[in-house]
Every structure is written in structure tokens, then in C-alpha cells.
Design a protein around this motif. Structure first.
Motif, PDB file in Angstrom:
ATOM      1  N   LEU A  86      54.707  -1.756 -12.846  1.00 53.28           N
ATOM      2  CA  LEU A  86      53.654  -0.916 -13.598  1.00 53.28           C
ATOM      3  C   LEU A  86      54.531   0.277 -14.333  1.00 53.28           C
ATOM      4  O   LEU A  86      53.679   0.702 -15.092  1.00 53.28           O
ATOM      5  N   ARG A  89      54.140  -0.034 -18.159  1.00 52.73           N
ATOM      6  CA  ARG A  89      52.699  -0.246 -18.360  1.00 52.73           C
ATOM      7  C   ARG A  89      51.807   1.135 -18.873  1.00 52.73           C
ATOM      8  O   ARG A  89      52.546   2.021 -18.644  1.00 52.73           O
ATOM      9  N   GLU A  90      50.681   0.902 -19.720  1.00 54.92           N
ATOM     10  CA  GLU A  90      50.035   2.035 -19.932  1.00 54.92           C
ATOM     11  C   GLU A  90      49.382   2.711 -18.817  1.00 54.92           C
ATOM     12  O   GLU A  90      49.216   2.170 -17.559  1.00 54.92           O
ATOM     13  N   HIS A  91      49.097   3.909 -19.048  1.00 54.31           N
ATOM     14  CA  HIS A  91      48.698   4.733 -17.830  1.00 54.31           C
ATOM     15  C   HIS A  91      47.381   4.126 -17.162  1.00 54.31           C
ATOM     16  O   HIS A  91      47.007   4.024 -16.076  1.00 54.31           O
ATOM     17  N   LEU A  92      46.642   3.562 -18.355  1.00 52.42           N
ATOM     18  CA  LEU A  92      45.193   3.287 -17.640  1.00 52.42           C
ATOM     19  C   LEU A  92      45.329   1.875 -16.772  1.00 52.42           C
ATOM     20  O   LEU A  92      44.871   1.805 -15.531  1.00 52.42           O
ATOM     21  N   ASP A  93      46.395   1.098 -16.988  1.00 53.31           N
ATOM     22  CA  ASP A  93      46.797   0.034 -16.010  1.00 53.31           C
ATOM     23  C   ASP A  93      47.130   0.642 -14.765  1.00 53.31           C
ATOM     24  O   ASP A  93      46.810  -0.206 -13.455  1.00 53.31           O
TER      25      ASP A  93
END
Lengths: 304, 316, 390
Positions: A86, A89-93
Motif C-alpha cells: 500500500l 498507493r493513494e491515501h484513500l486506498d
């Protein structure tokens, strides 16, 4: 005056606890760029393992050891299995996946230990109270937590400012790509940092256990406050985490201690206490909002 | 925003099923499916409003539950005072618009503050304001505090019996369809195009002479207003408002719904919400330990299906 | 055969056949048991459930086949409401019991009663449902919340305390607790604090108790909260210095086990204790220990008494609950022997009963147990009964 002194110590103890949680969370964010909601789960795992081992063996120290080991081992396993994927990856993910990890951990703990809290008290040699000033006894166990927290803070400071690992950590926090380019085995460094953070969360959980009830969901309650701490302190900064933790610990405890009493002068006790406890819970969030508006990167920004 | 043929088929089937849900529920002897359907519609409205912020404008709000809760409490508190305020405080035509306006007005102020930050700070400051509202309602013992506020009867809609769950389900469904039509209009408008531009490259929009702030604020307010409507429906559905609705886990769940369905595609949020509501109900019926299944599903969706359920349906 | 004669033939067959057998062939009566099984209050619900199940013999209660539908509300009113909604609509449940906490009760009772259901409480008895808000189909077997703590107030008088510091969580039962204590306590209140129901750290409260320096402390913290409170009281150096007077929720046999010696010196009051010397209670304690391998708490006794009360009513109505007036008539007769001894319903369908002082003592085996000292209140109903117009 005596009341104020006692409440200040309570604030210090809560602050120390928050620092143990915040240090790991802020390092993981600063170095790996990961928002790890599952940090609270590691706290819970530490608390459960410690309480369970204490109840089994009757030894507080063995319990503490079990709590630390369980949190660190499970933390590193989580990192290797899931969280590592992760980082880019984006913070949302990250939020979504670690939210999933929370659900899993909570339920797994509930299945293993049941839904009723574990109750392991402090050992005999840390029970009772001592008079800090004449006429004011204070629980020994809470003093021990304060001392442990301060020792850990000092140790972290030495580790980060004086050792090679600390140098890599500092470099990793500010120049992530560069450290990789220098041929450092970055994956190993990440796992080590994550393990350290998990260890500290486990320590916080194991120490809090005898004081409070060890129960499912205890992690989420402290998690959000921990996020407040690291946002106020400046994401990624251990120094900021310490300052933020003390600030939040004091603001929370002192408003909780004195605000309801002040409101009781004008309102019925039940409503004054409800309003007082609500307002004191709001206080730390108001504090965070003010800090964010005034200095969006926190008090001690890491990537200055 | 063009749907693939497969997506259109799925959409048509889903809405046909939804419209026929009360009959299906009656046929299989599970009247609780109707409540579940209402719940899915309500959460879909809330998730779609969050998608306008997160997916379209690129503003990840971690405090969306605040607007849901404010909408719910507006209805609940007005009903609580109905004896002093008069019968209008129980009428849907009067109360529901207020449940939209109150969150919108507060969002105008709070949004103006929050939008001074960006990225992770934005996530945290929206969380902070939502938590303030959460603790505010916990503190208000007059309105039940953390015990919650019971709504003795649903808001009055002429021609609909207050205890008729099927009729209320259709109210929710119609509200969902209207909200989706509105959001599609928004997406196709110039306003929607600007929001897309802000998400993709805010600096370029500024270079084009567009100040992003008013657009972002307008999106923030519109999103809160729609979430307020979802809140009004939510409190009517369960006839109960509690601070649980404003808790950060609710904000988190809404985010999960949006990401699960597929960010930025309006339908994705709807499907994400429906999937979460149904998944929760199905798993909870199957095992008491449903979270141990749901958790890994969320992780798997992030790691494997990066465009969410809806995106996966689109193929390619 | 005309309709009339067929009905007559059926009736004749029914009188000939043993009624229990005939009833056994029908679908069992579903009892909705919504209770708290998780969190610090989890063992309360578990004890009530286990004791209730102890009263069910061969899946029958009072000769009626029953099916117990147990679900955990997690101490969240919203969750409880959803469970009740499903029970009412999908399972067609008519008879409910099991709720532990008063905030959950206040949330679900209107739902059950508005739908024509019956509620029989085995624990929570909030004041809002005892006075003006009473209902024909709402019965409480345990106690009205206030009376539990009235007994503690009377106990404090008996022990000669003049200035008492009072604490309780800020939820309906917590506010009832302090109201009840103050109603009977004749001395001065040295301070009054409402904690949060989800609070487990009482450091700030300990500091305030110390600053007020009262004669005694009255606190109401049920279940796990009580364990944390008593422990922290001891650690703060207040145990042994400032006596504590509580009612049974704050110190039951489970919490006593958890806090150990820190409980010595605490004065408790309750309507039942495991050493009660009557045949029903003795058999109940023995059976409970044999089946579950632990000493029943007073919550368990309430669960058992509730099951006995429902059994008596079902025996009277022939297992029917659809005629709520008939069920009510049978219920109010209270035609059963309760574990607590004397028991009858007052005008608001809450109990009228005796209250006893109990105290933790060390037994011959070195273990702590709760020992009954004597009666504090006799034939006590509650303060809200006269406001109830049924």
C-alpha cells in the motif's frame, strides 16, 4: 492546588500513553507515507496478549513481554503480507484497506478471547499509592507508566539522533528516494520501522491493560486521538509527536477535570457533566482545527 | 460518464429489482427486505453525495457523517419540539427542506475553513469538525445525549400512512432517483467540468483564470445538502437519531462505500453503498463474526480490483 | 359435516387429548431475547440468558414449547432497535425480554409496545417507563432502577454516614441511581459526578473525591465499569480510607472475583443474594453452578425469576400471548415462587419486594463471598407507581 497537581500528573500519564502510540504512527507515515488505521489494532493486540499471559502465568513481566512480542510479530507480519503493497498507493486506498484490517483484527480477537473484557490487575509490587507530596497519594502504577514513557522517549531520541538506523530513518523521512538510491535495503528498513512502531503500540496497550478494561474496540478509541496528536505535532515528526501528545493529554485531562465543575455552577449536575464531558472531548478537536488553520503542517513539520 | 453496455444492463436489472422489491419480499416471506432496501437507498444517497466531493472534486472528506447526522437531528429535534412549534414540525414538506438547509449552511462556513488545507490535512480537519458535532450531540442531554433521540412517528407525507414501510421504501427510492438525476446534471454541466479539472490539475485551472475556491466550496455545500437529505430519510427509517450516525466510523464506512464501488463514477457509489448494506446483512445472518469476512474483502478489493465493483463491470 | 359440527368435533378432540401434547405439535412460541453480550457489560446479559435457559425444561416454559431468539445489542440502542424491528416483522415475535441497560430499554420499549407486543424486563427498569410512561403490556420483574439505590441510601443512613460523594454514568439508569440514593439518604451530598457510560479511566474522578474528602462514596458502575472503578479507587489510595456504599450492580459475585481484596469493606444492598435460605433459591444456585460452573450473580436470579413469571403466565393462558389482556391478568397474579422470596407486582406492574444489606466476607476456604447481613427495606414498591394510570 493539590487537585491541580494530581490532574496535571493524570494529564502527563495520558500524554505519555499517547506518545507511545503516536511515535510509531508518525514514523510509519513519515517514512513510508502510510496512513495506518490498524495501528489501534496493534495496541489492542498488545493489551490482550499481555493480559492473557499475565492471567496464565501470574507474572506481570512475562505478560508485558508477551504483549510486546505479539504486537511486534503480528505488526511485521501484517506489514509483509498486506501493508507493504500500500506504500505507493493513494491515501484513500490505505484508509480502506487498513479499515478492513481493523474489522478483521477486532473479530479475530473477539473469537479467540470472547466478547467480555479481560481483567488483569497490576502486579502487587506496583499496586497501591505513594505520597508525592504530603497528603497527596498517587497510584504507583501510573507513576511507573510515566517513567516508562519518558525512558522510551529518551531512548527514541538517542536511537534516531545517534545511531545508523536513526540516520536512515531521518533520511528516509525527508528524502525517501535518495535512501533507496544509496543502496540501503529499503524493504528491510521499512519492516524494521514498522516493527518498532508496532512494538511501541503493543507497549502502550500492555501498560494500559491493568488500568482499564482490555476489550474489543479499545484500539479505535485511542486511534483517533493519536491521529489528532500526530497532526498537531506535524506528520512524520517524533519530536512533534511528543509535543502533540503532551498538549493533547493535558488539554483533555484538564478540561475533563475542571470544565464540568465550572458548568455545575450554572446547570443541573447531570446536564453540566454531559455538556462538560462533551466539550472536553471536543476540545482536542478544536485544538487540532486551530493548529491546522494556523500551521497546516503542524507544530514541528518533518519535511520542512 | 458513458456507461458500457454491460453496465447499462446491470443498471436496468438492478433498478427493476429494486422497484419490485416489496413484491419479492412478500413472495419469499421476508418483510425485513423492505427495510434493507430503504437502508440501501438512504446510504446510496449519502455515498453519492460524498462521491461528488471525493470522486469528482478530489476532496477526500473524512467527516461526511456530520452532514448525515445534522440532517437526522434537524428532523428529530423539530419533532421533539412539535408541541411548542406546532404541527408543521412533523410535516415532511416543512422539515425535510430544513434538514437539507441546516447542513448546507453549516457546510458553507466549515467548508470555507477546511478548504484552506489540502491533502492529508483536509482529511484530518474534516474529521475534526465531524467529531466536534459528534461530541456536541453526545453532550446535549436534552436530546438524549449518547442514548439517542427517538422519533415517535415518521414525518407526515400526505397520502402515506406513517407506519407503511413499503410506502416509505418508495419514498426513499424516489429520493435516490431524483438525487442521481440531479448529480448527473451537475456532472454534465460546466460546473461539473470545472470540478473535474480541479481534481486533475488545480494549478492548470488557476492558470486558465478560474479561481478554484468558489467551485470547491459550492461542491462541498451541495454535497452536505444531499447528505442532509439522506440523514432526514435515515432518522425516519429507523425512527431514531443517535450520535452513532455522526461517529467517525460512519464517515469511514461512507468512504469505503465510495471506494468499493469505484471512485468518481456516480453509479459506483450507489453500488458500493448497496453492496455494503447487503453484504453486512447477509454476512450478519450467516455468522455472528461477519466482520472477519468483510475485513479481508475490503483488503482484497483495494489490492485486486483497483477501480472498484463498478469499474470492474465496465470491463477493460 | 357442517362447519359447526366439525368445529365441535375438533373441540372434543382437543379436550380429550392431553393439552401439552397438542400444543407441542404447534410451532413453538418465539421469545425475543435482546440483550447485551459484548463489552464490559457482556457478562450481565450472559448471566440473564443462562439463567433464563435454566428455567426452560425440554424446550418448554410453563408447559408451552418455546424458542428463545437471543441477539446481542452491543449496548447500542440503534442496533437493538434493528434487531427488534426484525423480530417483530420477520419472526413475528410477540413476547420480548432480556434487555440489560436502560438506554437500550428506552429505545426499544416503544417499538415493542406500539406494535402490540409484550415486554417483561429481567433487569432494566427506567423511571421513564414506571410512572406516566407505564404501559399495560410492560412488566418489570427485577426492580425499578431507583429502588435499587434507595436501598443503598437507607444503608448509608444505617451506617451513619453524613457526607456522601455520589457518582454514576450519565445514562437513564445512572440518573435514576442518584435520584434513588438521594431520595432515601438523609445526610449531605458532598459532590455529584456523572461519568460517561463508555469511560474506563476514572483518574480525574478519584482526584475530585480526594479533594472533597467525604464520609463515604456512593457509586453506581455496573459490570466491567465497576471492576475498573473499584480497582482504581484502591490504587488511588482511597480504598480503606473512605468507605464505599453501593447497590448490587456495582459489586456482584463476578466483580467481587475480579477485584479481590479491594472489595473488602464495601457495603452492598440487593434484593437477592446467593446465600438466601429458601428452597427455590437454593435449588437455583445449585443447578446454575452444576450447569455453568460458576456462582450466579443477582442478574442471573432476575433472569430466572423472569422466566418463572413468564412460565406462570403462560400456564394460566394455556400458552397463548395473542390475547394480551388475558396474559396480563395471569402475569399480575405472579403465581410463582421467586428466588428472592416475597414478590408481587405493584400498580405500575413493577415489583414490590424486600431489600437486604450484604457484604463481602472471607469464607472458610479463603475465598471472598457476599454474605447477607439483614433487611434494609421491606415491601418497597417505587416512587413512580402513583403516577401510573393503567
Amino acid at each position: 492546588m493539590i487537585l491541580l497537581l494530581e490532574q496535571l500528573l493524570n494529564g502527563l500519564q495520558f500524554g505519555v500513553m499517547l506518545f507511545l502510540m503516536a511515535a510509531g504512527l508518525t514514523l510509519v507515515f513519515g517514512i513510508m507515507g502510510l496512513i495506518n488505521l490498524a495501528h489501534g489494532s496493534l495496541y489492542m493486540i498488545g493489551a490482550y496478549a499481555a493480559a492473557w499471559a499475565t492471567l496464565q502465568t501470574g507474572s506481570f513481566l512475562l505478560g508485558l513481554l508477551a504483549g510486546l512480542t505479539a504486537a511486534a510479530v503480528i505488526g511485521m507480519a501484517l506489514e509483509a503480507a498486506i501493508l507493504r503493497r500500500l506504500y505507493a498507493r493513494e491515501h484513500l486506498d490505505q484508509v480502506l484497506a487498513t479499515f478492513g484490517v481493523i474489522l478483521f483484527c477486532n473479530e479475530a480477537v473477539a473469537m479467540i478471547f470472547g466478547r467480555q473484557p479481560l481483567m488483569a490487575g497490576p502486579p502487587a509490587w506496583l499496586s497501591g499509592s505513594v505520597e508525592i507530596v504530603p497528603g497527596v497519594p498517587y497510584p504507583v502504577y501510573r507513576l511507573a507508566i510515566i517513567a516508562t514513557g519518558l525512558v522510551v522517549a529518551a531512548g527514541l531520541y538517542l536511537l534516531i539522533s545517534r545511531t545508523r538506523i536513526g540516520m536512515l530513518v531521518r533520511a528516509g523521512a525527508t528524502h525517501r528516494e535518495l535512501v533507496g538510491a544509496l543502496g540501503v535495503r529499503i524493504g528491510l528498513l521499512y519492516t524494521a520501522v514498522f516493527g518498532l512502531g508496532a512494538l511501541l503500540a503493543g507497549l502502550a496497550g500492555a501498560l494500559t491493560g491493568p488500568l482499564l478494561a482490555v476489550q474489543v474496540g479499545m484500539g479505535e478509541r485511542i486511534l483517533i486521538t493519536t491521529f489528532v496528536v500526530i497532526v498537531i505535532g506535524g506528520l512524520g515528526s517524533v519530536r512533534g509527536a511528543l509535543a502533540g501528545a503532551m498538549l493533547v493529554g493535558m488539554v483533555d485531562t484538564l478540561t475533563r477535570g475542571f470544565l464540568p465543575a465550572a458548568l455545575r455552577a450554572v446547570l443541573p449536575a447531570s446536564e453540566a457533566d454531559a455538556l462538560g464531558s462533551g466539550l472536553s472531548s471536543m476540545a482536542v478537536f478544536i485544538l487540532m482545527a486551530i493548529v491546522l488553520l494556523w500551521r497546516p503542517r503542524g507544530l514541528f513539520p518533518a519535511h520542512a | 460518464m458513458r456507461e458500457s453496455p454491460r453496465q447499462i444492463i446491470v443498471l436496468a436489472i438492478s433498478f427493476a429489482l429494486l422497484a419490485a422489491l416489496p413484491w419479492i419480499a412478500g413472495a419469499v416471506g421476508r418483510p425485513d427486505f423492505v427495510t434493507l432496501g430503504s437502508q440501501a437507498c438512504v446510504m446510496a444517497i449519502a455515498a453519492a453525495s460524498l462521491d461528488l466531493l471525493m470522486g469528482r472534486t478530489g476532496l477526500p472528506s473524512f467527516g461526511h457523517a456530520a452532514w448525515l447526522g445534522l440532517g437526522a437531528y434537524t428532523v428529530g429535534i423539530l419533532a421533539f419540539h412539535a408541541r411548542d412549534l406546532g404541527p408543521w414540525a412533523l410535516q415532511a414538506w416543512a422539515v425535510w427542506p430544513l434538514a437539507v438547509l441546516v447542513p448546507a449552511a453549516l457546510a458553507a462556513v466549515i467548508g470555507a475553513l477546511c478548504l484552506r488545507t489540502s491533502g492529508i490535512s483536509f482529511i484530518m480537519i474534516t474529521l475534526a469538525f465531524a467529531q466536534m458535532f459528534f461530541f456536541l450531540f453526545v453532550a446535549l442531554k436534552t436530546y438524549g445525549g449518547d442514548d439517542g433521540l427517538t422519533l415517535r412517528r415518521r414525518s407526515t407525507i400526505p397520502g402515506i400512512a406513517p407506519r407503511d414501510d413499503v410506502a416509505f421504501f418508495y419514498v426513499c427510492l424516489v429520493a435516490l432517483v431524483l438525487v442521481l438525476l440531479l448529480l448527473r446534471r451537475v456532472a454534465a454541466s460546466r460546473f461539473g467540468t470545472v470540478l473535474d479539472g480541479i481534481r486533475q490539475n488545480e494549478r492548470r485551472m488557476m492558470a486558465m483564470g478560474l479561481a478554484p475556491f468558489p467551485y470547491k466550496l459550492a461542491a462541498f455545500v451541495l454535497s452536505a445538502a444531499i447528505a442532509g437529505l439522506a440523514g432526514a430519510l435515515h432518522v425516519n427509517l429507523f425512527r431514531f437519531a443517535s450520535p452513532d450516525v455522526l461517529h467517525w466510523t460512519m464517515s469511514g464506512e461512507l468512504m469505503v462505500m465510495v471506494v468499493l464501488g469505484g471512485l468518481g463514477s456516480l453509479w459506483g457509489a450507489v453500488f458500493g453503498a448497496a453492496a455494503m448494506v447487503v453484504l453486512h446483512a447477509v454476512l450478519a445472518q450467516w455468522t455472528e463474526h461477519w466482520q472477519i469476512v468483510l475485513g479481508p474483502i475490503l483488503v482484497a478489493v483495494v489490492l485486486l480490483a483497483r477501480r472498484g465493483v463498478w469499474g470492474a463491470l465496465g470491463g477493460k | 359435516m357442517s362447519v359447526l359440527t366439525r368445529r365441535a368435533a375438533l373441540a372434543a378432540a382437543a379436550t380429550l387429548a392431553a393439552p401439552a401434547i397438542l400444543r407441542a405439535q404447534a410451532a413453538p412460541l418465539k421469545i425475543g431475547f435482546v440483550t447485551t453480550l459484548s463489552g464490559p457489560g457482556g457478562y450481565l446479559g450472559a448471566d440473564i440468558r443462562d439463567a433464563f435457559q435454566l428455567a426452560i425444561e425440554n424446550n418448554t416454559l410453563g408447559g408451552t414449547p418455546v424458542q428463545l431468539l437471543v441477539e446481542d445489542d452491543g449496548l447500542r440502542p440503534a442496533q437493538a432497535k434493528q434487531i427488534v424491528d426484525r423480530f417483530l416483522k420477520t419472526e413475528r415475535v410477540k413476547l420480548f425480554t432480556g434487555v440489560v441497560f436502560s438506554n437500550v430499554m428506552e429505545a426499544i420499549a416503544p417499538d415493542v409496545l406500539d406494535e402490540g407486543g409484550i415486554y417483561v424486563s429481567a433487569n432494566a427498569g427506567p423511571s421513564s417507563l414506571a410512572g406516566r410512561g407505564c404501559h399495560r403490556n410492560y412488566f418489570v420483574v427485577s426492580w425499578q432502577n431507583d429502588t435499587l439505590h434507595e436501598s443503598a441510601g437507607e444503608n448509608a443512613n444505617r451506617l451513619g454516614h453524613k457526607r456522601v460523594f455520589v457518582l454514576a454514568p450519565n445514562y437513564p439508569a445512572g440518573r435514576d441511581a442518584i435520584t434513588g440514593f438521594k431520595r432515601f439518604f438523609k445526610g449531605e451530598i458532598a459532590g455529584e459526578i456523572y461519568t460517561r457510560l463508555d469511560q474506563t479511566d476514572y483518574a480525574a474522578e478519584m482526584a475530585q473525591i480526594r479533594a472533597a474528602n467525604p464520609d463515604a462514596v456512593f457509586q453506581f458502575h455496573p459490570g466491567g465499569l465497576g471492576i475498573a472503578f473499584i480497582r482504581q479507587y484502591q490504587q488511588a489510595g482511597l480504598g480503606g480510607r473512605i468507605p464505599m456504599v453501593v447497590s448490587s450492580p456495582s459489586l456482584d459475585s463476578t466483580t467481587l472475583n475480579a477485584v479481590g481484596d479491594a472489595a473488602l469493606g464495601i457495603e452492598v444492598s440487593a434484593q437477592w443474594n446467593s446465600d438466601f435460605d429458601n428452597p427455590v433459591s437454593k435449588k437455583f444456585v445449585a443447578d446454575f453452578q452444576a450447569r455453568y460452573n460458576r456462582i450466579p450473580t443477582y442478574y442471573a436470579s432476575q433472569g430466572f425469576d423472569t422466566a418463572l413469571a413468564i412460565a406462570a403466565a403462560l400456564r394460566g393462558t394455556g400458552g397463548r400471548v395473542d390475547d394480551t389482556e388475558a396474559f396480563r391478568r395471569e402475569m399480575l397474579k405472579a403465581n410463582f415462587q421467586a428466588t428472592r422470596g416475597k414478590f408481587r407486582f405493584g400498580p405500575n406492574q413493577h415489583p414490590i419486594q424486600d431489600w437486604y444489606a450484604i457484604r463481602p466476607e472471607r469464607g472458610a476456604d479463603g475465598k471472598l463471598f457476599l454474605k447477607t447481613q439483614g433487611r434494609v427495606l421491606a415491601d418497597r414498591g417505587d416512587a413512580y407507581a402513583e403516577q401510573c394510570k393503567i
